[in-house]
Design a protein around this motif. Structure first.
Motif, PDB file in Angstrom:
ATOM      1  N   VAL A 145       0.588  -1.536  -0.046  1.00  0.00           N
ATOM      2  CA  VAL A 145      -0.342  -0.179   0.394  1.00  0.00           C
ATOM      3  C   VAL A 145       0.955   1.052  -0.383  1.00  0.00           C
ATOM      4  CG1 VAL A 145      -1.536   1.625   1.375  1.00  0.00           C
ATOM      5  CG2 VAL A 145      -1.584  -1.586   1.243  1.00  0.00           C
ATOM      6  N   ALA A 146       2.323   1.068   0.854  1.00  0.00           N
ATOM      7  CA  ALA A 146       2.484   2.904   0.601  1.00  0.00           C
ATOM      8  C   ALA A 146       3.983   2.592  -0.487  1.00  0.00           C
ATOM      9  CB  ALA A 146       3.828   2.420   2.371  1.00  0.00           C
ATOM     10  N   LEU A 147       3.970   1.455  -1.197  1.00  0.00           N
ATOM     11  CA  LEU A 147       4.502   1.513  -2.574  1.00  0.00           C
ATOM     12  C   LEU A 147       3.410   2.155  -3.263  1.00  0.00           C
ATOM     13  CD1 LEU A 147       6.741  -2.021  -2.340  1.00  0.00           C
ATOM     14  CD2 LEU A 147       7.363   0.556  -2.628  1.00  0.00           C
ATOM     15  N   PHE A 148       2.629   1.770  -3.441  1.00  0.00           N
ATOM     16  CA  PHE A 148       1.648   2.589  -3.949  1.00  0.00           C
ATOM     17  C   PHE A 148       0.901   3.905  -4.219  1.00  0.00           C
ATOM     18  CE2 PHE A 148      -3.360   3.684  -4.790  1.00  0.00           C
ATOM     19  CZ  PHE A 148      -3.915   3.274  -5.965  1.00  0.00           C
ATOM     20  N   PHE A 149       1.188   4.325  -2.783  1.00  0.00           N
ATOM     21  CA  PHE A 149       1.937   5.923  -2.930  1.00  0.00           C
ATOM     22  C   PHE A 149       2.860   6.312  -2.924  1.00  0.00           C
ATOM     23  CE2 PHE A 149      -2.960   4.934  -0.600  1.00  0.00           C
ATOM     24  CZ  PHE A 149      -3.154   6.361  -0.702  1.00  0.00           C
ATOM     25  N   GLY A 150       3.740   5.851  -3.255  1.00  0.00           N
ATOM     26  CA  GLY A 150       4.689   6.843  -3.844  1.00  0.00           C
ATOM     27  C   GLY A 150       6.268   6.513  -2.852  1.00  0.00           C
ATOM     28  N   TRP A 151       5.975   5.842  -1.542  1.00  0.00           N
ATOM     29  CA  TRP A 151       6.555   5.507  -0.898  1.00  0.00           C
ATOM     30  C   TRP A 151       8.082   4.985  -1.316  1.00  0.00           C
ATOM     31  CZ3 TRP A 151       9.678   0.749   1.570  1.00  0.00           C
ATOM     32  CH2 TRP A 151      10.551   1.526   2.613  1.00  0.00           C
ATOM     33  N   THR A 152       9.970   5.108  -0.780  1.00  0.00           N
ATOM     34  CA  THR A 152      11.120   4.948  -1.223  1.00  0.00           C
ATOM     35  C   THR A 152      11.523   4.485  -0.014  1.00  0.00           C
ATOM     36  OG1 THR A 152      11.715   6.990  -0.983  1.00  0.00           O
ATOM     37  CG2 THR A 152      10.753   6.363  -3.521  1.00  0.00           C
ATOM     38  N   LEU A 153      12.257   3.442  -0.420  1.00  0.00           N
ATOM     39  CA  LEU A 153      12.861   2.897   0.553  1.00  0.00           C
ATOM     40  C   LEU A 153      14.440   3.382   0.961  1.00  0.00           C
ATOM     41  CD1 LEU A 153      13.299   0.105   2.540  1.00  0.00           C
ATOM     42  CD2 LEU A 153      15.203  -0.824   1.001  1.00  0.00           C
TER      43      LEU A 153
END
Length: 288
Positions: A145-153
């Protein structure tokens, strides 16, 4: 080997003796067996099996989002409230899973405890491992879900996430050792744990922002609230997944100090839980 030489053998252990949690380093195989047993039987006989590990947090999120986010308006007051909410839910679910499992671990394994000796701490620690394994699908869902919103490691996110996990596991294991040992003699302990878990979601910033407590509570109560290990753990999960997506959102003042105190409280809880466990373990087999 003669009896006298056996007694002088450094590998010899008097039956029934245990070194507490430290003895588990010599019992890694037994620990892995108990974890495999707990994991394999979790959804035994279920048609959906491990799918429930995704359905439950998703349903929980949907309920809180509709009631707290949409109807009560937190969706407008907190930027990217879905990520904020789900991060907190995942953290609290890990605490709930581990504490519930460790509290009932001795009673659930009474047939083994009454028949053979092994370090009794194996059972609550294995319950922690099983709870962590069942936490992973929720963490994976949160990551997607976070990746879907644009989260980066980033390394700060990894440190915050791992720190939150360690804090939750340490605190919940300490409480689990304490209540689990008491639960052998008095089943009321399990009911007390249920009450603790009922309050855990509301006693940490999962459904609302920390600033609501900061603005409305006395200063001493705010600091007491912030050094609650679950509050610090939830904020670490927020730092890992929500803050990178909402960099302009305010963060609690002195969060680092509060987190360090929370770790101290969690370690103190673990020490007390182990002491109580060692004090009562001699009567486990008889009481079970």
């Amino acid at each position: 080997m003669s009896s006298s030489s056996a007694l002088n053998d450094p590998e010899y252990r008097t039956p029934g003796r245990s070194s507490g949690l430290f003895s588990l380093f010599r019992q890694r195989y037994l620990l892995s067996l108990l974890m495999r047993k707990g994991t394999a039987t979790r959804y035994y006989g279920s048609a959906l099996g491990w799918v429930w590990s995704y359905i439950r947090p998703a349903a929980q999120f949907l309920m809180y989002f509709l009631v707290i986010g949409v109807i009560l308006g937190q969706n407008r007051g907190i930027e990217l409230f879905p990520i904020y909410l789900f991060s907190g839910i995942v953290a609290v679910n890990l605490f709930s899973e581990v504490l519930r499992n460790t509290t009932s671990a001795l009673v659930d394994n009474k047939s083994l405890i009454k028949k053979i000796f092994m370090p009794r701490e194996l059972f609550p620690v294995a319950a922690v491992g099983v709870g962590f394994i069942h936490f992973l699908p929720q963490a994976l869902l949160l990551l997607v879900v976070a990746l879907f919103f644009g989260w980066t490691l980033g390394w700060l996110q990894v440190v915050a996430f791992l720190g939150g996990i360690v804090l939750i596991l340490t605190f919940s294991l300490g409480l689990g050792l304490f209540f689990g040992s008491i639960n052998v003699a008095f089943r009321d302990a399990k009911n007390i744990v249920d009450i603790i878990l009922m309050f855990s979601t509301w006693a940490s910033p999962v459904l609302y922002g920390w600033d609501m407590v900061y603005q409305r509570a006395p200063e001493w109560l705010y600091h007491l609230y912030m050094v609650n290990p679950m509050t610090s753990a939830v904020e670490l999960f927020h730092d890992a997944f929500w803050l990178p997506l909402s960099p302009d959102s305010p963060r609690p003042p002195d969060l680092g100090t509060h987190v360090l105190i929370s770790f101290g409280i969690a370690i103190f809880t673990l020490v007390i839980g182990q002491l109580v466990f060692r004090k009562l373990e001699g009567s486990f087999a008889q009481r079970l």
